[in-house]
Design a protein around this motif. Structure first.
Motif, PDB file in Angstrom:
ATOM      1  N   GLY A   1       0.792  -1.224   0.000  1.00 27.75           N
ATOM      2  CA  GLY A   1       0.000   0.000   0.000  1.00 27.75           C
ATOM      3  C   GLY A   1       0.820   1.267   0.000  1.00 27.75           C
ATOM      4  N   SER A   2       2.132   1.158   0.103  1.00 27.95           N
ATOM      5  CA  SER A   2       2.981   2.354   0.129  1.00 27.95           C
ATOM      6  C   SER A   2       3.150   2.927  -1.269  1.00 27.95           C
ATOM      7  CB  SER A   2       4.342   2.027   0.737  1.00 27.95           C
ATOM      8  OG  SER A   2       5.080   1.148  -0.109  1.00 27.95           O
ATOM      9  N   TRP A   3       3.599   4.178  -1.315  1.00 33.91           N
ATOM     10  CA  TRP A   3       3.809   4.867  -2.586  1.00 33.91           C
ATOM     11  C   TRP A   3       5.280   5.222  -2.766  1.00 33.91           C
ATOM     12  CZ3 TRP A   3      -0.248   9.016  -0.966  1.00 33.91           C
ATOM     13  CH2 TRP A   3      -1.535   8.475  -1.048  1.00 33.91           C
TER      14      TRP A   3
ATOM     15  N   LEU B   1       9.172   0.573  -9.922  1.00 40.80           N
ATOM     16  CA  LEU B   1       8.380   1.677 -10.472  1.00 40.80           C
ATOM     17  C   LEU B   1       9.328   2.670 -11.132  1.00 40.80           C
ATOM     18  CD1 LEU B   1       5.432   2.911 -10.580  1.00 40.80           C
ATOM     19  CD2 LEU B   1       6.245   4.421  -8.776  1.00 40.80           C
ATOM     20  N   ILE B   2       9.020   3.052 -12.371  1.00 46.22           N
ATOM     21  CA  ILE B   2       9.925   3.864 -13.184  1.00 46.22           C
ATOM     22  C   ILE B   2       9.226   5.145 -13.613  1.00 46.22           C
ATOM     23  CG2 ILE B   2      11.370   3.891 -15.251  1.00 46.22           C
ATOM     24  CD1 ILE B   2      10.946   0.718 -15.193  1.00 46.22           C
ATOM     25  N   LYS B   3       9.927   6.261 -13.521  1.00 50.48           N
ATOM     26  CA  LYS B   3       9.403   7.542 -14.022  1.00 50.48           C
ATOM     27  C   LYS B   3       9.799   7.662 -15.490  1.00 50.48           C
ATOM     28  CE  LYS B   3       7.803  11.818 -13.896  1.00 50.48           C
ATOM     29  NZ  LYS B   3       8.480  12.840 -13.076  1.00 50.48           N
TER      30      LYS B   3
ATOM     31  N   LYS C   1       5.693   0.019 -14.559  1.00 52.94           N
ATOM     32  CA  LYS C   1       6.118  -0.948 -13.563  1.00 52.94           C
ATOM     33  C   LYS C   1       6.625  -2.215 -14.247  1.00 52.94           C
ATOM     34  CE  LYS C   1       3.948  -0.481  -9.024  1.00 52.94           C
ATOM     35  NZ  LYS C   1       2.921  -1.028  -8.108  1.00 52.94           N
ATOM     36  N   ILE C   2       7.682  -2.761 -13.661  1.00 56.36           N
ATOM     37  CA  ILE C   2       8.151  -4.095 -14.023  1.00 56.36           C
ATOM     38  C   ILE C   2       8.127  -4.921 -12.744  1.00 56.36           C
ATOM     39  CG2 ILE C   2      10.101  -5.467 -14.857  1.00 56.36           C
ATOM     40  CD1 ILE C   2      10.924  -3.137 -16.595  1.00 56.36           C
ATOM     41  N   CYS C   3       7.541  -6.107 -12.802  1.00 55.30           N
ATOM     42  CA  CYS C   3       7.336  -6.905 -11.600  1.00 55.30           C
ATOM     43  C   CYS C   3       7.927  -8.297 -11.760  1.00 55.30           C
ATOM     44  CB  CYS C   3       5.840  -7.028 -11.284  1.00 55.30           C
ATOM     45  SG  CYS C   3       4.991  -5.453 -11.097  1.00 55.30           S
ATOM     46  N   GLY C   4       8.446  -8.829 -10.644  1.00 49.82           N
ATOM     47  CA  GLY C   4       8.952 -10.196 -10.610  1.00 49.82           C
ATOM     48  C   GLY C   4       8.468 -10.892  -9.358  1.00 49.82           C
TER      49      GLY C   4
ATOM     50  N   TYR D   1      13.810   5.759 -10.450  1.00 48.75           N
ATOM     51  CA  TYR D   1      13.045   4.555 -10.130  1.00 48.75           C
ATOM     52  C   TYR D   1      13.035   4.309  -8.622  1.00 48.75           C
ATOM     53  CZ  TYR D   1      17.749   2.573  -9.804  1.00 48.75           C
ATOM     54  OH  TYR D   1      19.063   2.341  -9.459  1.00 48.75           O
ATOM     55  N   CYS D   2      12.064   3.537  -8.171  1.00 51.65           N
ATOM     56  CA  CYS D   2      11.977   3.082  -6.793  1.00 51.65           C
ATOM     57  C   CYS D   2      11.736   1.578  -6.813  1.00 51.65           C
ATOM     58  CB  CYS D   2      10.852   3.782  -6.040  1.00 51.65           C
ATOM     59  SG  CYS D   2      11.114   5.562  -5.814  1.00 51.65           S
ATOM     60  N   LEU D   3      12.298   0.892  -5.833  1.00 49.28           N
ATOM     61  CA  LEU D   3      12.239  -0.574  -5.815  1.00 49.28           C
ATOM     62  C   LEU D   3      11.619  -1.071  -4.517  1.00 49.28           C
ATOM     63  CD1 LEU D   3      13.021  -3.338  -7.079  1.00 49.28           C
ATOM     64  CD2 LEU D   3      15.244  -3.097  -5.934  1.00 49.28           C
ATOM     65  N   TRP D   4      10.627  -1.937  -4.657  1.00 46.40           N
ATOM     66  CA  TRP D   4       9.970  -2.607  -3.529  1.00 46.40           C
ATOM     67  C   TRP D   4      10.343  -4.076  -3.560  1.00 46.40           C
ATOM     68  CZ3 TRP D   4       6.641  -6.691  -2.918  1.00 46.40           C
ATOM     69  CH2 TRP D   4       5.915  -6.752  -1.719  1.00 46.40           C
ATOM     70  N   PHE D   5      10.719  -4.597  -2.393  1.00 50.65           N
ATOM     71  CA  PHE D   5      11.079  -6.014  -2.302  1.00 50.65           C
ATOM     72  C   PHE D   5      10.792  -6.543  -0.909  1.00 50.65           C
ATOM     73  CE2 PHE D   5      14.472  -9.110  -1.081  1.00 50.65           C
ATOM     74  CZ  PHE D   5      14.017 -10.189  -1.825  1.00 50.65           C
ATOM     75  N   ASN D   6      10.205  -7.728  -0.863  1.00 46.21           N
ATOM     76  CA  ASN D   6      10.027  -8.430   0.405  1.00 46.21           C
ATOM     77  C   ASN D   6       9.311  -7.568   1.438  1.00 46.21           C
ATOM     78  OD1 ASN D   6      10.279 -10.676   2.069  1.00 46.21           O
ATOM     79  ND2 ASN D   6      12.252 -10.005   2.912  1.00 46.21           N
TER      80      ASN D   6
END
Length: 530
Positions: free
Chosen positions: A278-280, A329-331, A320-323, A351-356
């Motif tokens: 849910g974060s941005w 997330l890419i501007k 967005k590219i997801c794995g 870009y910002c990266l979300w993981f785990n």
């Protein structure tokens, strides 16, 4: 002198004629304006409308602390005997938040205390001690009406001030600014017209609202200022309009259908933009603890039986590219809207990266709206996860909320697994940064940079990666090691790991590691997740 004139030309060339006209008109008009010009609705009466979603969507921040003491956008202020509703000691944004009266909806405060604050503001407003401005009036009118729904207002002074502010707003729409300001004006008048049961005002508000939503909401459901914070704020107000509109005594089915479609699109966008927790990513002007969360927006929409559209980020300038258990997330977008770029940063390809279950690479964020060196730094290319040439910005961001000459952007590849972007920087058409993001498999992706530039710039290509706080990082030779993430680097002149601050909200900074480097003509970062 010539440089300043050139900057001004490239700033003003995108402005709409209607903005220029109203800038001049309002500057003249504001010298003489009085709240007592606006008496159209003094003989009206307020209906009481229960709005369930408003209390789901309100900020959970404690703004009024009692005893004339406030904490707004991270800054506290106590007034001794009387509240100075014009207080500028913490800047204009702080004063705006003081005047929004959002704390009228704080159910942890005694209704009598909230009524006292409302009456005090109303008295000061009618006495001419508070200068009216359309944006805070828009938010204040809605908050006052929502308060009235639970605690009916009978005080003549408060009602007079409210009616005059509604009439003032109807005659001082923010055509000089457009964008989210004008949309907030429309939301406020739409809601006010229904509380007043005034069809004439409703027709004016309806037309303005539908025109602005059509212009400002892009095909992928994103608001065209491309900030998740403003997307959330505006979607919340749209959901309130829908709930209020459903309680109108006359038939507005066509309007409601239009609003519901827009709300579905906007909700689809915020869900697509949000990470799984849910974060941005706080790209462009965005901050935590200001707007409703993605969860609260979805909860409110569910009550209204509005489902989110199935959205792929596109026209709003993000991808967005997801794995497996990660999202990138890419501007990707250029400056938009061209005529109101006040919330834009020079951050294309950042870009910002979300993981785990958490963000591990974050945006610099914003800590202030004050026109200052800090504000300019937070909008700068060198403050984002991209590359700048000799610390120049991609686009000429300046003056806190202005943009002069703009970068040119070409999308060379665009798929779920590969994004390639070319950015021609404004200051020299021969300075081009090309960045490619490629998903290799579910556990790996690569970022590849190519730089084309005159010799002077080739050893001055500055890049950075801003990590989130509390992320342990080891740096050895050409390898960055995080918990269950490795980043293999190629093509760097040098890299330095240091401590930098990034903002999560206004005046709320966090320390974390930041990797800064000089890039060669070709370089890459390969991310591997375990």
């Amino acid at each position: 002198m010539l440089a300043n004139l050139s900057r001004l030309f490239h700033t003003l060339r995108y402005i709409k004629g209607i903005q220029c006209y109203y800038q001049l008109w309002y500057r003249i008009k504001s010298r003489f304006i009085s709240i007592h010009w606006y008496n159209k609705y003094l003989n009206e009466s307020l209906s009481s409308i229960d709005i369930e979603v408003a209390y789901i969507l309100q900020s959970k921040q404690k703004e009024y602390l009692g005893n004339n003491s406030f904490e707004l956008i991270g800054l506290k202020q106590m007034f001794e005997d009387t509240i100075d509703w014009n207080y500028q000691g913490h800047g204009k944004l702080w004063n705006y938040n003081l005047q929004y009266l959002a704390y009228l909806l704080d159910e942890n405060l005694p209704p009598e205390e909230r009524s006292r604050l409302l009456k005090d503001f109303s008295e000061q407003s009618l006495s001419g001690n508070v200068k009216l401005e359309p944006y805070p009036v828009s938010l204040r009118v809605v908050n006052t009406l929502l308060f009235h729904s639970r605690y009916p207002i009978n005080d003549k002074v408060v009602l007079e001030a409210l009616y005059k502010q509604i009439d003032y707003l109807a005659n001082n729409l923010e055509y000089h600014l457009l964008a989210n300001h004008l949309l907030e004006n429309a939301f406020s008048l739409f809601i006010a017209s229904i509380y007043l049961r005034n069809k004439q005002l409703f027709e004016k508000a309806k037309k303005l609202l539908m025109v602005q939503l059509d212009e400002q909401i892009l095909s992928d459901g994103g608001h065209y200022e491309c900030s998740p914070m403003y997307q959330s704020i505006l979607l919340a107000k749209l959901l309130m309009c829908i709930e209020v509109g459903r309680k109108v005594i006359w038939d507005i089915a066509d309007v409601l259908n239009f609003l519901e479609v827009k709300a579905s699109q906007m909700l689809g966008w915020i869900n697509a933009y949000s990470f799984p927790d849910g974060s941005w990513a706080l790209m462009n002007d965005a901050a935590e603890q200001v707007a409703p969360t993605s969860q609260s927006l979805n909860d409110a929409a569910k009550i209204l039986k509005i489902s989110p559209a199935n959205t792929r980020l596109n026209s709003s300038g993000f991808r967005k590219i997801c794995g497996n258990n990660w999202e990138l997330l890419i501007k990707t977008g250029a400056v938009q809207p061209s005529y109101q770029p006040g919330h834009v940063h020079a951050d294309i390809t950042s870009y910002c990266l979300w993981f785990n279950d958490k963000q591990i690479i974050v945006d610099r964020g914003i800590s202030t709206y004050a026109v200052s060196a800090k504000r300019n730094e937070e909008r700068a290319s060198r403050s984002h996860n991209t590359i700048s040439f000799n610390n120049y910005n991609q686009s000429d961001v300046w003056g806190g909320f202005r943009v002069g000459k703009r970068a040119e952007v070409d999308m060379l590849e665009d798929s779920d697994t590969s994004i390639r972007i070319s950015v021609k920087h404004y200051f020299n058409p021969n300075c081009i940064h090309e960045r490619k993001f490629s998903k290799l498999d579910e556990y790996n992706f690569i970022i590849e940079d190519k730089i084309y530039a005159p010799a002077f710039f080739m050893d001055k290509c500055n890049g950075r990666i801003q990590f989130a706080s509390n992320i342990p990082i080891a740096f050895n030779d050409n390898l960055l090691s995080l918990d269950r993430v490795t980043i293999k680097m190629r093509g760097l002149y040098q890299g330095v790991m240091g401590k930098k601050c990034y903002a999560v909200s206004y005046h709320n900074l966090k320390n974390s590691f930041c990797f800064e480097y000089l890039a060669k003509s070709e370089s890459s970062f390969t991310f591997t997740f375990t």
